[in-house]
Design an enzyme around this catalytic site. Sequence first.
Site: not given
Ligand SMILES: [Zn+2]
Length: 410
Positions: A223, A307, A360, A363, A379, A389
């Site tokens: 990143d 990216e 996240c 999950c 989260c 980051d």
């Molecule tokens: Zn999560």
Amino acid sequence: MAGKRKTIKQRNEELAKENKKIRNYGLKFRAFSTPKQHEQIIQTIGCARFTFNFFLGERQEVYHETKETLRSGEFKQSFNALKDHPMFNWLKKVDKFALECALEQVDDAFDRFFKGQNRYPKFRSKHKSKQSYSTKETNGNIALDFEKEQIKLPKLGWVNVKLSKKQRRLFKEQGFNGKIKGATVTVHSSGQTHISLKIEEVVPIENDIDWSLVSAENIMGCDLGLTHFLIDSNGNKIENPRYLKQYLKKLATLQRQLKNKKKGSSNYKKLQHNVAKLHLKISNLRKDFLHKQSRKLVNENQVIVLEDLNVKGLIKNKKLARSIADVSWSTFVTFVSYKAIWDNKKVVLINRFFASSKQCNGCKEKHTLLSLSDRIWVCPSCGAEHDRDRNAANNIKEEGIRILRTPVAS
Ligand SMILES: [Zn+2]
């Protein structure tokens, strides 16, 4: 050395158009010389040592008296005349290319000394446990017959060598496609002899690695950001260079001053010149930083996921720091991409609007409420705590893996 010939870099640039490059490598073999060949090898080592020491002494003396540097190219003629003298004609019994190499090694030793890479050149001693001479290829005077396991060397003829199991298998599968550039014969005090060949081979840049099979631990997501230059999916952070910040501040001040000056006035021109100079300085420092970081990243990883910052519509931003960062990022992506091609590695570019920071990594739930200032967040769905980051780098890595493993219809 012939300086007019194309450099390796120039040849590589030409070869890159055909997706090829030059690969230099060495092949080392245990050699089993006949007693006669062994005698010749020992003689050649002695003559090469004499030549090296003779020229080293000559060069030092000339420098001492005239402060001029005597290069081997200039010395060669008088050295060849010396070989005709009855006192020195024993030098003619050995491979003349070995003596040329010894002369050039003196040049190299001084060049390295002046670059600060080596200590001041020393005379060669005959009492070292490893003695060697080097020679160079001219008109096929050095050759390898991997089937008979023999190497041809000037004045020695064919010398028996022993191939390693790995070498034997490789030659059987692929043959030998390299060009021999030179050889070094080394005799150890134990009596063991080795021959090393210097090989140059033109190889295709791309090979047939099946990238979809690369395991996750060999894939690195990165990143690129403003707070840090780069954070990778292992959590390593590369800071933006501090000097860059200082210079950018200075640049902003200068540009503000420039605005208040009357256009075309001498003060304006002076300031304009300073702004241009500072721009150039920043640009050079930045490039240097980007080259180093991209080289490191490519050296350390097999697959790199970044990216894609070269997409159209790179957001125009009035803020100087931000616009400089934008330029740095896309330059970095370019540097990483071509260095990866050179090294047979892979870069995967992912859509920059892929929601990398708000998802996240645990999950996969997206959190649109997350603001830019939240460096660390928990989260709300699964309770995992994230460094913003690093979480992004992990998402980038996973997106890269998904792309790698998605079969493309072609
Ligand atoms: Zn999560």
